[in-house]
Design a protein around this motif. Sequence first.
Motif, PDB file in Angstrom:
ATOM      1  N   ARG A  11      -7.012  -1.395  10.078  1.00  0.00           N
ATOM      2  CA  ARG A  11      -6.901  -0.217  10.949  1.00  0.00           C
ATOM      3  C   ARG A  11      -5.652   0.595  10.590  1.00  0.00           C
ATOM      4  NH1 ARG A  11      -7.172  -2.801  15.276  1.00  0.00           N
ATOM      5  NH2 ARG A  11      -9.392  -2.545  15.624  1.00  0.00           N
ATOM      6  N   ARG A  12      -4.544  -0.076  10.366  1.00  0.00           N
ATOM      7  CA  ARG A  12      -3.299   0.626  10.043  1.00  0.00           C
ATOM      8  C   ARG A  12      -3.352   1.253   8.655  1.00  0.00           C
ATOM      9  NH1 ARG A  12       1.742  -2.957  12.568  1.00  0.00           N
ATOM     10  NH2 ARG A  12       0.747  -3.422  14.576  1.00  0.00           N
ATOM     11  N   LEU A  13      -3.988   0.577   7.716  1.00  0.00           N
ATOM     12  CA  LEU A  13      -4.111   1.138   6.365  1.00  0.00           C
ATOM     13  C   LEU A  13      -4.944   2.413   6.376  1.00  0.00           C
ATOM     14  CD1 LEU A  13      -4.679  -2.044   4.164  1.00  0.00           C
ATOM     15  CD2 LEU A  13      -2.709  -0.511   4.099  1.00  0.00           C
ATOM     16  N   VAL A  14      -6.066   2.382   7.085  1.00  0.00           N
ATOM     17  CA  VAL A  14      -6.931   3.559   7.155  1.00  0.00           C
ATOM     18  C   VAL A  14      -6.222   4.714   7.852  1.00  0.00           C
ATOM     19  CG1 VAL A  14      -9.060   4.469   8.180  1.00  0.00           C
ATOM     20  CG2 VAL A  14      -9.078   2.249   7.036  1.00  0.00           C
ATOM     21  N   SER A  15      -5.434   4.387   8.878  1.00  0.00           N
ATOM     22  CA  SER A  15      -4.687   5.424   9.600  1.00  0.00           C
ATOM     23  C   SER A  15      -3.613   6.048   8.717  1.00  0.00           C
ATOM     24  CB  SER A  15      -4.062   4.833  10.857  1.00  0.00           C
ATOM     25  OG  SER A  15      -3.271   5.787  11.535  1.00  0.00           O
ATOM     26  N   ALA A  16      -2.917   5.205   7.955  1.00  0.00           N
ATOM     27  CA  ALA A  16      -1.813   5.697   7.125  1.00  0.00           C
ATOM     28  C   ALA A  16      -2.289   6.306   5.816  1.00  0.00           C
ATOM     29  CB  ALA A  16      -0.835   4.557   6.835  1.00  0.00           C
ATOM     30  N   HIS A  17      -3.437   5.854   5.316  1.00  0.00           N
ATOM     31  CA  HIS A  17      -3.970   6.321   4.027  1.00  0.00           C
ATOM     32  C   HIS A  17      -5.457   6.651   4.219  1.00  0.00           C
ATOM     33  CE1 HIS A  17      -0.306   4.472   2.341  1.00  0.00           C
ATOM     34  NE2 HIS A  17      -0.611   3.435   3.095  1.00  0.00           N
ATOM     35  N   PRO A  18      -5.786   7.833   4.727  1.00  0.00           N
ATOM     36  CA  PRO A  18      -7.168   8.176   5.090  1.00  0.00           C
ATOM     37  C   PRO A  18      -8.193   8.008   3.977  1.00  0.00           C
ATOM     38  CG  PRO A  18      -5.631   9.793   5.971  1.00  0.00           C
ATOM     39  CD  PRO A  18      -4.833   8.902   5.061  1.00  0.00           C
ATOM     40  N   GLY A  19      -7.781   8.132   2.739  1.00  0.00           N
ATOM     41  CA  GLY A  19      -8.744   8.008   1.643  1.00  0.00           C
ATOM     42  C   GLY A  19      -8.963   6.597   1.153  1.00  0.00           C
ATOM     43  N   ILE A  20      -8.274   5.637   1.723  1.00  0.00           N
ATOM     44  CA  ILE A  20      -8.346   4.260   1.236  1.00  0.00           C
ATOM     45  C   ILE A  20      -9.695   3.642   1.590  1.00  0.00           C
ATOM     46  CG2 ILE A  20      -7.484   2.930   3.220  1.00  0.00           C
ATOM     47  CD1 ILE A  20      -5.502   1.610   1.190  1.00  0.00           C
ATOM     48  N   LYS A  21     -10.203   2.768   0.722  1.00  0.00           N
ATOM     49  CA  LYS A  21     -11.503   2.131   0.917  1.00  0.00           C
ATOM     50  C   LYS A  21     -11.288   0.622   0.995  1.00  0.00           C
ATOM     51  CE  LYS A  21     -13.477   5.759  -2.011  1.00  0.00           C
ATOM     52  NZ  LYS A  21     -12.154   6.267  -2.494  1.00  0.00           N
ATOM     53  N   ILE A  22     -11.787   0.018   2.059  1.00  0.00           N
ATOM     54  CA  ILE A  22     -11.526  -1.401   2.304  1.00  0.00           C
ATOM     55  C   ILE A  22     -12.816  -2.213   2.286  1.00  0.00           C
ATOM     56  CG2 ILE A  22     -10.669  -3.089   3.977  1.00  0.00           C
ATOM     57  CD1 ILE A  22      -8.730  -0.946   4.979  1.00  0.00           C
ATOM     58  N   MET A  23     -12.804  -3.298   1.520  1.00  0.00           N
ATOM     59  CA  MET A  23     -13.878  -4.278   1.560  1.00  0.00           C
ATOM     60  C   MET A  23     -13.325  -5.567   2.134  1.00  0.00           C
ATOM     61  SD  MET A  23     -16.169  -6.140  -1.423  1.00  0.00           S
ATOM     62  CE  MET A  23     -14.941  -7.423  -1.767  1.00  0.00           C
ATOM     63  N   ALA A  36       0.830  -1.201   0.000  1.00  0.00           N
ATOM     64  CA  ALA A  36       0.000   0.000   0.000  1.00  0.00           C
ATOM     65  C   ALA A  36       0.864   1.251   0.000  1.00  0.00           C
ATOM     66  CB  ALA A  36      -0.930   0.004   1.215  1.00  0.00           C
ATOM     67  N   ALA A  37       1.949   1.223   0.755  1.00  0.00           N
ATOM     68  CA  ALA A  37       2.858   2.368   0.779  1.00  0.00           C
ATOM     69  C   ALA A  37       3.535   2.554  -0.570  1.00  0.00           C
ATOM     70  CB  ALA A  37       3.902   2.174   1.876  1.00  0.00           C
ATOM     71  N   ARG A  38       3.772   1.455  -1.275  1.00  0.00           N
ATOM     72  CA  ARG A  38       4.474   1.510  -2.560  1.00  0.00           C
ATOM     73  C   ARG A  38       3.574   1.929  -3.700  1.00  0.00           C
ATOM     74  NH1 ARG A  38       5.479  -1.772  -6.950  1.00  0.00           N
ATOM     75  NH2 ARG A  38       4.119  -3.423  -6.157  1.00  0.00           N
ATOM     76  N   THR A  39       2.308   1.457  -3.700  1.00  0.00           N
ATOM     77  CA  THR A  39       1.433   1.671  -4.863  1.00  0.00           C
ATOM     78  C   THR A  39       0.265   2.615  -4.619  1.00  0.00           C
ATOM     79  OG1 THR A  39       0.060  -0.252  -4.284  1.00  0.00           O
ATOM     80  CG2 THR A  39       1.993  -0.651  -5.688  1.00  0.00           C
ATOM     81  N   ALA A  40      -0.016   2.960  -3.355  1.00  0.00           N
ATOM     82  CA  ALA A  40      -1.118   3.870  -3.000  1.00  0.00           C
ATOM     83  C   ALA A  40      -2.438   3.482  -3.663  1.00  0.00           C
ATOM     84  CB  ALA A  40      -0.744   5.307  -3.366  1.00  0.00           C
TER      85      ALA A  40
END
Length: 215
Positions: free
Chosen positions: A64-76, A40-44
């Motif tokens: 939780r960590r992805l949402v914290s590090a990338h606020p606009g990310i959407k997770i299913m 996720a850090a590499r490809t956003a």
Amino acid sequence: MLLVEDHPLFREGLAAAVDLDERFSVVTQAGSGEEALTEAARTAPDLVVMDLGLPGLSGIETSRRLVSAHPGIKIMVMTMSEEDDNLLAAIRAGARGYILKGAPQEEMLSVLDIIGQGGAAFGRHVAERLGGLFAAVGGAPAREAFPMLTAREREILDLLAGGLSYRQIAQRLFVADKTVRNHVGSIFSKLQVHDRAAAIVRARDAGLGSATTGA
């Protein structure tokens, strides 16, 4: 899109199915939570399909960590688990959707599309369980009635339901107006409403806003 799944064959099959739909493009894959954070850090990516039963870092904690590090990310979340605790934990971790493995491909793609456009969506069986959970809590406190909201989002929703403006809420919480508006946008998405009035109706039905006084 980032696919996070520890079973290579299932992950490759999912990637093939998703790539057939012109609305989506799989840019990277991961077999563990730690790898997902790195990718996720590499490809956003803007969209993530997340398994819960990962080796090492769990799917909940990874979300939780992805949402914290990338606020606009959407997770299913896509999992075998039908446990209520996992469903609620995933929502609290920031997941915008939850679907069971084995759901029809059309259903899975539809949920992905809604989430990709900024909404929140659930597989049919999951939605039924979630509706049952909401019905069970009835007039319970907001932390139970709206488990998908963070503590700050519940606080802002309570103030909204009490009639405060965005600026008044910002002053009350000592934050910027823009911060309040960002939280409100997230609240709308998670509650699947389109405007302030609809959010206030939902909030007041759950008993929020009655103790709020604004000036």
